[in-house]
Write a protein that holds these residues in place. Structure first.
Motif, short mmCIF file in Angstrom:
data_model
loop_
_atom_site.label_atom_id
_atom_site.label_comp_id
_atom_site.label_asym_id
_atom_site.label_seq_id
_atom_site.Cartn_x
_atom_site.Cartn_y
_atom_site.Cartn_z
N VAL A 1 0.82 -1.22 0.00
CA VAL A 1 0.00 0.00 0.00
C VAL A 1 0.85 1.26 0.00
O VAL A 1 0.65 2.17 -0.81
CB VAL A 1 -1.00 0.01 1.18
N VAL A 2 1.82 1.34 0.90
CA VAL A 2 2.65 2.55 1.01
C VAL A 2 3.39 2.80 -0.30
O VAL A 2 3.42 3.94 -0.79
CB VAL A 2 3.64 2.43 2.20
N ASP A 3 3.97 1.76 -0.88
CA ASP A 3 4.70 1.92 -2.13
C ASP A 3 3.77 2.30 -3.29
O ASP A 3 4.14 3.12 -4.13
CB ASP A 3 5.46 0.64 -2.49
N ILE A 4 2.59 1.72 -3.33
CA ILE A 4 1.64 2.05 -4.38
C ILE A 4 1.27 3.53 -4.28
O ILE A 4 1.24 4.24 -5.28
CB ILE A 4 0.38 1.15 -4.31
N LYS A 5 1.01 4.00 -3.08
CA LYS A 5 0.64 5.40 -2.88
C LYS A 5 1.79 6.35 -3.24
O LYS A 5 1.58 7.40 -3.82
CB LYS A 5 0.22 5.64 -1.43
N ALA A 6 3.01 5.96 -2.92
CA ALA A 6 4.16 6.85 -3.10
C ALA A 6 4.83 6.75 -4.46
O ALA A 6 5.35 7.74 -4.96
CB ALA A 6 5.19 6.57 -2.00
N GLU A 7 4.83 5.57 -5.03
CA GLU A 7 5.70 5.33 -6.17
C GLU A 7 5.02 5.06 -7.51
O GLU A 7 5.69 4.94 -8.52
CB GLU A 7 6.63 4.14 -5.87
N THR A 8 3.72 4.93 -7.53
CA THR A 8 3.09 4.54 -8.79
C THR A 8 2.53 5.73 -9.54
O THR A 8 2.14 6.74 -8.97
CB THR A 8 1.96 3.53 -8.57
N SER A 9 2.48 5.57 -10.84
CA SER A 9 1.89 6.56 -11.72
C SER A 9 0.39 6.31 -11.79
O SER A 9 -0.05 5.20 -12.13
CB SER A 9 2.50 6.41 -13.12
N VAL A 10 -0.38 7.33 -11.46
CA VAL A 10 -1.84 7.20 -11.53
C VAL A 10 -2.26 6.85 -12.96
O VAL A 10 -3.14 6.02 -13.17
CB VAL A 10 -2.52 8.52 -11.07
N PHE A 11 -1.60 7.43 -13.93
CA PHE A 11 -1.91 7.16 -15.33
C PHE A 11 -1.71 5.68 -15.66
O PHE A 11 -2.57 5.05 -16.26
CB PHE A 11 -1.04 8.03 -16.24
N LYS A 12 -0.59 5.11 -15.23
CA LYS A 12 -0.31 3.70 -15.53
C LYS A 12 -1.25 2.77 -14.77
O LYS A 12 -1.64 1.72 -15.29
CB LYS A 12 1.14 3.37 -15.21
N MET A 13 -1.61 3.13 -13.54
CA MET A 13 -2.50 2.28 -12.74
C MET A 13 -3.95 2.38 -13.20
O MET A 13 -4.76 1.52 -12.89
CB MET A 13 -2.42 2.67 -11.26
N SER A 14 -4.28 3.43 -13.95
CA SER A 14 -5.67 3.65 -14.32
C SER A 14 -6.26 2.51 -15.13
O SER A 14 -7.44 2.21 -15.00
CB SER A 14 -5.83 4.98 -15.07
N GLU A 15 -5.46 1.84 -15.95
CA GLU A 15 -5.98 0.69 -16.71
C GLU A 15 -6.43 -0.42 -15.77
O GLU A 15 -7.46 -1.05 -15.97
CB GLU A 15 -4.93 0.15 -17.68
N LEU A 16 -5.64 -0.67 -14.72
CA LEU A 16 -6.01 -1.69 -13.74
C LEU A 16 -7.26 -1.26 -12.97
O LEU A 16 -8.16 -2.07 -12.74
CB LEU A 16 -4.86 -1.96 -12.78
N VAL A 17 -7.31 -0.01 -12.59
CA VAL A 17 -8.47 0.50 -11.84
C VAL A 17 -9.74 0.37 -12.67
O VAL A 17 -10.77 -0.09 -12.18
CB VAL A 17 -8.24 1.96 -11.40
N ARG A 18 -9.68 0.75 -13.93
CA ARG A 18 -10.87 0.65 -14.80
C ARG A 18 -11.31 -0.80 -14.96
O ARG A 18 -12.50 -1.10 -14.95
CB ARG A 18 -10.60 1.30 -16.16
#
Length: 106
Positions: free
Chosen positions: A65-82
């Motif tokens: 969780v901490v690494d996802i919040k700090a280190e990930t690109s929202v743009f790149k994660m958006s495909e997974l979120v959708r």
């Protein structure tokens, strides 16, 4: 598998991000969402519980969780979120279209 159970099978969607294949899998029960509703990291934890590698192993864990919040690109994660939204019936655009069709009689 009993063909009558096919309808009840959890939905899955394969998602390619940066050449890596992930699988978004529907949560097993509504209780899975309810248990997280008051968690400040709700969105990330739903993602963690729904994203797997193609071999079925979880792609992320709560310790990420901490690494996802700090280190990930929202743009790149958006495909997974959708994809998580689609397999869990949380596709907001589709819900808006459906509600407009009902409201307008279409």
């Amino acid at each position: 598998m009993n063909p009558n159970l096919e309808f009840f099978k959890r939905r899955e969607e394969r998602v390619l991000v940066g050449g890596v294949a992930f699988v978004a899998r529907e949560l097993a029960t509504a209780a899975d969402l309810s248990a997280l509703k008051d968690d400040p990291d709700y969105s990330i934890k739903v993602l963690i519980r729904c994203i797997f590698m193609e071999d079925g192993t979880p792609a992320f864990t709560d310790s990420d969780v901490v690494d996802i919040k700090a280190e990930t690109s929202v743009f790149k994660m958006s495909e997974l979120v959708r994809a998580v939204h689609r397999v869990n019936g949380m596709d907001q655009e589709a819900e808006v279209k459906n509600s407009e069709a009902v409201t307008t009689g279409g």
